[in-house]
Design an enzyme around this catalytic site. Structure first.
Site, mmCIF file in Angstrom:
data_model
loop_
_atom_site.group_PDB
_atom_site.id
_atom_site.type_symbol
_atom_site.label_atom_id
_atom_site.label_comp_id
_atom_site.label_asym_id
_atom_site.label_seq_id
_atom_site.Cartn_x
_atom_site.Cartn_y
_atom_site.Cartn_z
ATOM 1 N N GLY A 40 13.261 -21.633 -18.088
ATOM 2 C CA GLY A 40 12.473 -22.760 -18.565
ATOM 3 C C GLY A 40 11.420 -23.270 -17.602
ATOM 4 C CB SER A 42 6.325 -21.630 -18.766
ATOM 5 O OG SER A 42 6.092 -20.491 -17.976
ATOM 6 N N PRO A 116 6.746 -15.923 -11.885
ATOM 7 C CG PRO A 116 6.029 -13.740 -11.523
ATOM 8 C CD PRO A 116 5.697 -15.163 -11.207
ATOM 9 C CE LYS A 170 16.207 -22.679 -21.168
ATOM 10 N NZ LYS A 170 16.229 -21.279 -21.601
ATOM 11 N N GLY A 472 -7.383 20.977 7.899
ATOM 12 C CA GLY A 472 -7.469 21.859 6.738
ATOM 13 C C GLY A 472 -6.094 22.389 6.388
ATOM 14 N N GLY A 475 -3.439 28.144 6.979
ATOM 15 C CA GLY A 475 -4.108 29.394 6.640
ATOM 16 C C GLY A 475 -5.600 29.262 6.445
ATOM 17 C CB SER A 546 -4.212 15.911 10.480
ATOM 18 O OG SER A 546 -5.378 16.686 10.452
#
Length: 635
Positions: A40, A42, A116, A170, A472, A475, A546
């Site tokens: 409750g 909100s 929330p 409530k 890179g 290989g 890397s």
């Protein structure tokens, strides 16, 4: 116009001026409502806005219309609709985002954040709580203390919110049963003590019916405490508490409109300051005397916590954005290693050892996070072993910044103790945290000055130190090309050293595997070694996959301007895999080699490298010649 009419208008104008002056000088309370889903929150905020007469007639008409459309619980107005502004929130009947609302009473102004309740949106709740003076934790009287109640209470406590209200909502749905109410309070009190919450104010309410919101309810004759509004109007705000602390102000902006004025602008986080006070600029440690404290309205006799001011000094000292002005005799600490609590707020987990941006006050630095000491189970308060932090996890970890920062423990100063973490690649806010204390080794370890400088080493070698960083796929030809470049530099009488990925893992990094965090640590160590070698005046060549941009950027940030040369050995995966000199791709495809770059671990190509070589179109020797041509001149 008659004199009577003139007098009446003058009195009206005087009344208006007095009214505006009264409201201008009201204190401001920032608070949040939090708790589990459907408690409750909100509805409560909507009721506060409604009862404080902060709804315009057209808003009220629209609210009544919307309430009829969505249906209400026997009421003409669904107060939650005043706050649940997102379409998704109205459709689902839940709060998703943090909704901020303003209202005021005769004695105080308020900014309330509706946070929330869903665990999925805990990160949004942290955002709302970070600036709050008070937290109103709602509990559905039918359900009692739930998991999310505990989670939000723990977060509020960790975020330094001293004023907690336990609003048992409530009550109308349990017929205002005092016995059930008392049982809920006892249950929450036991939990609160276990996490260090020393006190809280409990109030039985009904947001929908209005019980004990702004007026005492006859339905709870057994309750003799304040209404929620009475408590909100009376509670001490943080800015008042901060007045008793030593002066500190993070510098937001150096204000220099002309050559005759130089001031330092910011929000005073703690204490007060006035002309004649001796202040210290941190981290430099330089001191000066305050000449004036200025605002848009003119000079002040004194600036206090919560005010935005510009401070001018008697002396021209080095002070810029990110620095902190503080009381000279009681300044904050300066350090670069800390213990912290981190709330992880991103879908992607924390990557241990990766460099993130850290924003603390007005300071922005690069930071790495160590493997968490433990993760906190908010239900049991157990300390759980953890290798990383997932979404909404709360953990304690050591962090290291790339340079010293000014800080105080979060419990003492939110502005200098609270921080956020930002992913360097995506620019997403991924975490929020609180600093507890600096690590002793950070205070006891000092840089030793030497007489032979970095420039001296470079001059003796007649070259400019640089790092040629070959990156890179496996290989792609990184090591081969780097070796060719070093041979050509040797023929030119240049002083070099080649750091190869495989060679380094035989010694310095033999304790590391190939997980994402181990790869990050591998590159961090190589970066530190490369930095030391450039300090010795060498041209350093490195050949490492890397794979992560953030980690290559970490090494770049260690070097001076123009000293890091990123060389992308650009080879398509199918070409690199066809070469497969070491048989690694085959093993990876067969599942015998885990975390292999290009197969089950990503490779993030450089977006804007200084040099790019295509090994399909170039031989290794041609690629080496091309690299040499791009790095000339060498001095």
């Amino acid at each position: 116009m008659s004199s009577d009419t003139y007098k009446t208008d003058a009195l009206i104008a005087e009344d208006i001026e007095a009214y505006l002056d009264k409201h201008q000088h009201k204190t401001m309370l920032r608070f949040i409502t939090c708790g589990s889903v459907d408690d409750g929150k909100s509805t409560l905020i909507g009721r506060l806005l409604y009862d404080s007469k902060m709804i315009f007639e057209d808003q009220l008409a629209a609210l009544e219309s919307d309430s009829k459309r969505v249906g209400t619980q026997g009421q003409d107005i669904d107060f939650a609709l005043l706050v649940d502004g997102l379409a998704a929130e109205r459709e689902q009947g839940i709060t998703i985002d943090v909704a901020y609302r303003f209202f005021a009473t005769e004695s105080r102004k308020f900014i309330v954040a509706d946070c929330p309740g869903h665990e999925q949106y805990t990160r949004n709740m942290v955002t709302g709580a970070s600036t709050a003076d008070l937290a109103c934790i709602l509990i559905d009287a039918r359900k009692g203390v739930l998991v999310q109640t505990k989670r939000h209470s723990f977060l509020c406590h960790q975020l330094g919110i001293k004023n907690l209200v336990l609003a048992v909502n409530k009550m109308d749905l349990i017929d205002y049963d005092q016995e059930k109410y008392d049982a809920i309070i006892a249950d929450y009190e036991e939990f609160a003590k276990s996490i260090g919450i020393e006190s809280f104010t409990a109030i039985p309410i009904s947001g929908l019916a209005g019980d004990n919101i702004t007026t005492k309810s006859e339905n709870t004759a057994w309750y003799d405490g304040p209404t929620l509004m009475e408590h909100l109007e009376a509670v001490e705000v943080r800015s008042d508490a901060n007045l008793d602390k030593p002066f500190s102000m993070p510098v937001q902006w150096v204000n220099r409109p002309n050559l005759d004025f130089r001031g330092f602008s910011g929000l005073i986080s703690t204490g007060s300051v006035k002309p004649g006070d001796l202040v210290r600029s941190l981290p430099s440690g330089k001191t000066s005397t305050v000449k004036s404290v200025v605002t848009m309205e003119g000079e002040l006799e004194q600036g206090v916590a919560g005010q935005s001011v510009t401070i001018t000094l008697e002396d021209e000292i080095d002070c810029s954005r990110g620095d902190v002005l503080a009381a000279a005799d009681n300044p904050p600490e300066v350090a670069d290693q800390f213990e912290s609590t981190i709330v992880w707020m991103d879908e992607d987990p924390l990557v241990v050892g990766r460099a993130y941006w850290m924003k603390i006050g007005t300071q922005t630095v690069s930071v790495t996070v160590a493997e968490p000491k433990y993760e906190i189970n908010v239900n049991t308060m157990q300390h759980l072993a953890a290798k990383t932090l997932e979404l909404n996890a709360i953990g304690v970890s050591e962090i290291t910044t790339d340079k010293q920062i000014v800080f105080e423990a979060y419990a003492d100063n939110r502005a200098l103790g609270g921080f956020i973490l930002i992913d360097k690649i995506t620019n997403r806010t991924v975490g929020a945290g609180m600093l507890h204390f600096s690590l002793r080794r950070a205070q006891n370890v000092h840089w030793q000055a030497t007489d032979i400088t970095r420039d001296d080493h470079a001059a003796m070698k007649n070259q400019r130190p640089r790092v040629l960083w070959f990156t890179g796929l496996s290989g792609s030809g990184k090591s081969t090309i780097a070796n060719e470049v070093e041979k050509k530099l040797a023929l030119m009488n240049r002083h070099t050293f080649l750091l190869d990925g495989d060679n380094v893992r035989h010694g310095l990094n033999k304790d590391l595997g190939f997980t994402e965090s181990d790869r990050i640590e591998n590159i961090r160590r190589i970066g530190e070694v490369a930095k030391l070698m450039t300090d010795a005046g060498l041209i350093v060549l490195t050949a490492f996959i890397s794979p992560f941009r953030a980690d290559r950027q970490l090494v770049r940030d260690m070097m001076g301007e123009g000293e890091f040369i990123e060389i992308h050995v650009d080879t398509p995966l199918e070409v690199a895999e066809a070469r497969d000199v070491k048989g690694l791709y085959k093993k990876a495809r067969e599942g015998k080699l885990k975390n292999f770059t290009g197969i089950d671990s990503p490779y993030e190509e450089p977006e804007d490298p200084e040099i790019r070589v295509n090994t399909v179109a170039m031989s290794p020797e041609e690629a080496a010649d091309y690299v040499i041509s791009k790095i000339l001149p060498l001095k």
